[in-house]
Design an enzyme around this catalytic site. Sequence first.
Site, PDB file in Angstrom:
ATOM      1  CD  GLU A  33      33.910  26.968 -21.420  1.00 33.09           C
ATOM      2  OE1 GLU A  33      33.815  27.802 -20.690  1.00 33.09           O
ATOM      3  OE2 GLU A  33      34.851  27.072 -22.224  1.00 33.09           O
ATOM      4  CG  HIS A  35      33.229  26.946 -15.692  1.00 28.19           C
ATOM      5  ND1 HIS A  35      32.479  26.727 -16.947  1.00 28.19           N
ATOM      6  CD2 HIS A  35      34.176  27.861 -15.732  1.00 28.19           C
ATOM      7  CE1 HIS A  35      32.677  28.026 -17.348  1.00 28.19           C
ATOM      8  NE2 HIS A  35      33.617  28.527 -16.886  1.00 28.19           N
ATOM      9  CG  ASP A  44      32.167  31.169 -18.961  1.00 33.35           C
ATOM     10  OD1 ASP A  44      32.768  31.054 -17.638  1.00 33.35           O
ATOM     11  OD2 ASP A  44      32.693  30.452 -19.708  1.00 33.35           O
ATOM     12  CG  HIS A 119      32.784  31.598 -23.192  1.00 32.88           C
ATOM     13  ND1 HIS A 119      33.421  30.576 -22.609  1.00 32.88           N
ATOM     14  CD2 HIS A 119      32.680  31.166 -24.513  1.00 32.88           C
ATOM     15  CE1 HIS A 119      33.594  29.624 -23.731  1.00 32.88           C
ATOM     16  NE2 HIS A 119      33.158  30.182 -24.741  1.00 32.88           N
ATOM     17  CD  GLU A 121      37.003  29.757 -25.165  1.00 32.74           C
ATOM     18  OE1 GLU A 121      36.430  30.331 -24.417  1.00 32.74           O
ATOM     19  OE2 GLU A 121      37.435  28.763 -24.581  1.00 32.74           O
ATOM     20  CG  HIS A 176      38.065  27.203 -18.137  1.00 29.16           C
ATOM     21  ND1 HIS A 176      36.694  27.801 -18.542  1.00 29.16           N
ATOM     22  CD2 HIS A 176      37.614  25.859 -17.779  1.00 29.16           C
ATOM     23  CE1 HIS A 176      36.064  26.834 -18.361  1.00 29.16           C
ATOM     24  NE2 HIS A 176      36.503  25.843 -18.099  1.00 29.16           N
ATOM     25  CD  GLU A 181      35.606  31.197 -15.023  1.00 23.68           C
ATOM     26  OE1 GLU A 181      35.012  31.442 -15.964  1.00 23.68           O
ATOM     27  OE2 GLU A 181      36.082  30.038 -15.088  1.00 23.68           O
TER      28      GLU A 181
HETATM   29 ZN    ZN Z   1      34.321  30.420 -17.320  1.00 26.75          ZN
HETATM   30 MN    MN Z   2      34.458  30.182 -20.503  1.00 25.19          MN
END
Ligand code: ZN
Ligand code: MN
Length: 257
Positions: A33, A35, A44, A119, A121, A176, A181
């Site tokens: 994904e 970032h 992630d 992650h 989701e 995010h 992170e």
């Molecule tokens: Zn992430």
């Molecule tokens: Mn994520």
Amino acid sequence: MAASVFMQEITWPDFQARVAAGAPVFLPLGATEQHGPHLPLGVDVFLPSAVAAAVAREVGGLVAPTIPYGYKSQPRSGGGQAFPGTTSLSAQTLSLVIKDVVHDLGLHGVRRFVILNGHFENAWPAVEGLDLGLRELRRDGIADVTALRLEYWDFVKRETLDRLFPEGFPGTDLEHASLLETSLMLAIRPDLVDMGKIPNDGPAKFPTYDRTPVWTDKVPASGVLARAQGSTAEKGQWLLDDHVPLIAAAVREEFGL
Ligand code: ZN
Ligand code: MN
């Protein structure tokens, strides 16, 4: 050769012996994904893998290969599916992958699972996959499995968040590709962080609902939802110094280690 915690780095007789001795098996759940422009697509994957390995070393556990794809990125927590490189599974596919892995590990003697999510989701598809895997094991006559399912970022002290966000914590969804992170990546994989590319177009201001078609004006163009400025490896270490011992404590408590 030091005994590795990674299942992929040990032989099957070693795996068999460690599982028979009661080793909890960690299954990290990742995603591929976006970032932002300063972090790689695998954040992630790297973060839950690193946390799982550190906890496994503390509790005598093993780490199964991290699932590298996650459930679809949502605009309000990951920027959404439109960013090039964000490559996701449907909820059903992800659940069935988790189900199959849990089932096979269970057939091979694993009785203690820790599904460690990296992650946002993935949370509910993981619940579903674990439930289906355990149901299948019960049908095979294996009913003595204990499984934990968690998000690593929940294992943080209030004081640490106050120290990281003197002006108030924006919440883990909006974080995010932001301070948490980015700092964690600086602590574990600084070679993959480009601090010169941290953008200035956040923080995102979302309403408290989703919309389809997705807004074109509410997701910051960079894909960073809050702010990454001020990220440091030291702050990442503060987080790891909470995540690892607090998850290890929960694992010890639940498995009586
Ligand atoms: Zn992430
Ligand atoms: Mn994520």
